[in-house]
Enzyme design. Structure first.
Site, PDB file in Angstrom:
ATOM      1  N   SER A 313       0.846  -1.393  -0.567  1.00 37.40           N
ATOM      2  CA  SER A 313      -0.214  -0.207   0.179  1.00 37.40           C
ATOM      3  C   SER A 313       0.896   1.431  -0.452  1.00 37.40           C
ATOM      4  CB  SER A 313      -1.197   0.474   1.373  1.00 37.40           C
ATOM      5  OG  SER A 313      -2.033  -1.409   0.946  1.00 37.40           O
ATOM      6  N   ASP A 324      10.035   5.266 -10.581  1.00 34.95           N
ATOM      7  CA  ASP A 324       9.105   5.400 -12.008  1.00 34.95           C
ATOM      8  C   ASP A 324       9.631   7.144 -11.921  1.00 34.95           C
ATOM      9  OD1 ASP A 324       7.758   3.696 -11.741  1.00 34.95           O
ATOM     10  OD2 ASP A 324       6.057   4.991 -12.042  1.00 34.95           O
ATOM     11  N   LYS A 338      -1.567  -3.829  -3.211  1.00 32.36           N
ATOM     12  CA  LYS A 338      -2.455  -3.155  -3.087  1.00 32.36           C
ATOM     13  C   LYS A 338      -2.545  -2.162  -3.405  1.00 32.36           C
ATOM     14  CE  LYS A 338      -5.901  -2.913  -0.097  1.00 32.36           C
ATOM     15  NZ  LYS A 338      -6.347  -2.014  -0.719  1.00 32.36           N
TER      16      LYS A 338
END
Length: 414
Positions: A313, A324, A338
């Site tokens: 999460s 990224d 999640k």
């Protein structure tokens, strides 16, 4: 800030644990109904307005409400049962009703201290089994060797098959010093009964240490166990202290970190980024809200993040944001996966309602729900105990150190 920020997240905290939560208030219905009917209608309206799946599990949602209200609701228990039945038709284990006691208990648990065994748990939507996301570091569950992905089959001899997530959590809580017995199932091993002594669990989320390698490289080691209200401030203090001590590179350990406050995760991502998107949120209209880095970063030194299947999460948002944006390399195992967001609303009688209202995507628009995030360098290892973290026995940590040494050589800092 996008629509999701303004419309959903402004009402309070969003949490990213085994489920995500946001606290809000609701306006009262104007229709003259009994108290029990009013509560059912209140729940129906929230779901109607916010639920991620606009088909409501391919059914006529208005007809579901009508059917429930046709039957007399004599007391609050009857209305709670009716609401439970209504929500069950959505076939979403994360959209659920909490009675006033469960709701109060949940609010206590988000305050940073709890009494129990120290497990973050989730209902696996595919198997229906009660599954461990991660034990809290230093908790009775952690010391007993309970691991991510373990299934809890029984609590005090009671099967968890028909228990909700909240009922299971309530059964595991209790006074400090009291005993609770769990029956655990683990891949490739026989079922095991584990006796735990409940304890007061202080959720101090940051461990930090300056480590100097044999070659003289100064590495700042940071372990973050949960994204609670203090995490961002504590981590900022730790980074500042390590910078003053001469850290030339960092390892951020998010292994077995089940998540926590969304805002805490965003603030921590901002500590490492000068600019860039941290996360996107997408609701049923496809509208995206985004959270951005504000700059400047607290340090631009090389960073490796350690992850495993217990990294979930909010941890996945942080890891995905830094991966990224090219700010960090990830080492370890594919994360938990999640990617759904629940909002928690307080209802008029003091009960609560959690509703899946959105999903999130990483800056490169990766949807990680059920997929997780794959590390740049995959290193599997057998479970290690807390004393072995960051030692020769910790293969993932050792791989991170080697990566950082190469980075420092390239940067001319070694």
């Amino acid at each position: 800030m996008g629509f999701m920020n303004k419309q959903v997240f402004r009402v309070g905290f969003s949490l990213l644990m085994a489920f995500w939560l946001a606290f809000g208030t609701l306006t009262q219905p104007a229709v003259a109904l009994t108290g029990e009917q009013k509560l059912v209608s209140e729940v129906w309206r929230i779901v109607n307005r916010t639920y991620l799946d606009e088909t409501f599990n391919h059914q006529n949602w208005a007809a579901v409400r009508q059917k429930v209200l046709e039957k007399p609701l004599t007391d609050s228990n009857a209305s709670y049962a009716a609401i439970g039945k209504m929500l069950k038709s959505l076939d979403d284990p994360f959209t659920r009703f909490l009675d006033p006691e469960q709701y109060r208990s949940l609010k206590v648990n988000t305050s940073g201290e709890l009494t129990g065994v120290g497990l973050q748990i989730v209902l696996n939507p595919e198997t229906g089994k009660l599954e461990v996301v991660a034990p809290i570091a230093g908790s009775p569950a952690d010391k007993a060797g309970i691991r991510p992905r373990d299934r809890i089959l029984k609590i005090e001899g009671v099967s968890t098959k028909n228990l909700t997530l909240d009922e299971a959590a309530t059964k595991m809580r209790g006074p400090s010093g009291s005993l609770v017995t769990l029956l655990i199932e683990r891949d490739g091993e026989p079922e095991t009964e584990i006796k735990l002594t409940r304890d007061r669990i202080a959720l101090n989320p940051v461990v930090s240490e300056l480590r100097v390698s044999a070659e003289g490289t100064s590495i700042g080691y940071l372990r973050l166990t949960q994204f609670n209200a203090n995490a961002s401030m504590e981590l900022a203090h730790a980074i500042s202290s390590l910078e003053k001590k001469g850290a030339a590179a960092y390892i951020l350990d998010l292994r077995n970190n089940p998540g926590g406050l969304l805002q805490s995760g965003i603030e921590i991502a901002r500590q490492w980024l000068d600019s860039g998107t941290i996360v996107y949120t997408v609701n049923r209209q496809g509208i995206q809200g985004s959270f951005e880095a504000l700059g400047p970063a607290l340090t631009n030194d090389p960073l490796v993040i350690l992850v495993n299947q217990g990294t979930a999460s909010a941890s996945e948002i942080l890891a995905g944001a830094l991966q990224d944006n090219g700010r960090a390399q990830l080492v370890g195992e594919t994360t938990f996966g999640k990617g759904l967001i629940q909002s928690l609303f307080e209802l008029s009688d003091g009960s609560g309602l959690a509703v899946t209202i959105a999903k999130y995507e990483t800056p490169q628009h990766r949807d990680i729900n059920k997929l997780g995030i794959k590390p740049d360098k995959v290193i599997s290892q057998d479970p290690i105990n807390r004393e072995q973290i960051g030692t020769e026995a910790d293969l993932q940590y050792q791989a991170a150190v080697e990566l950082l040494k190469k980075d420092l050589v390239v940067a001319g800092k070694a």
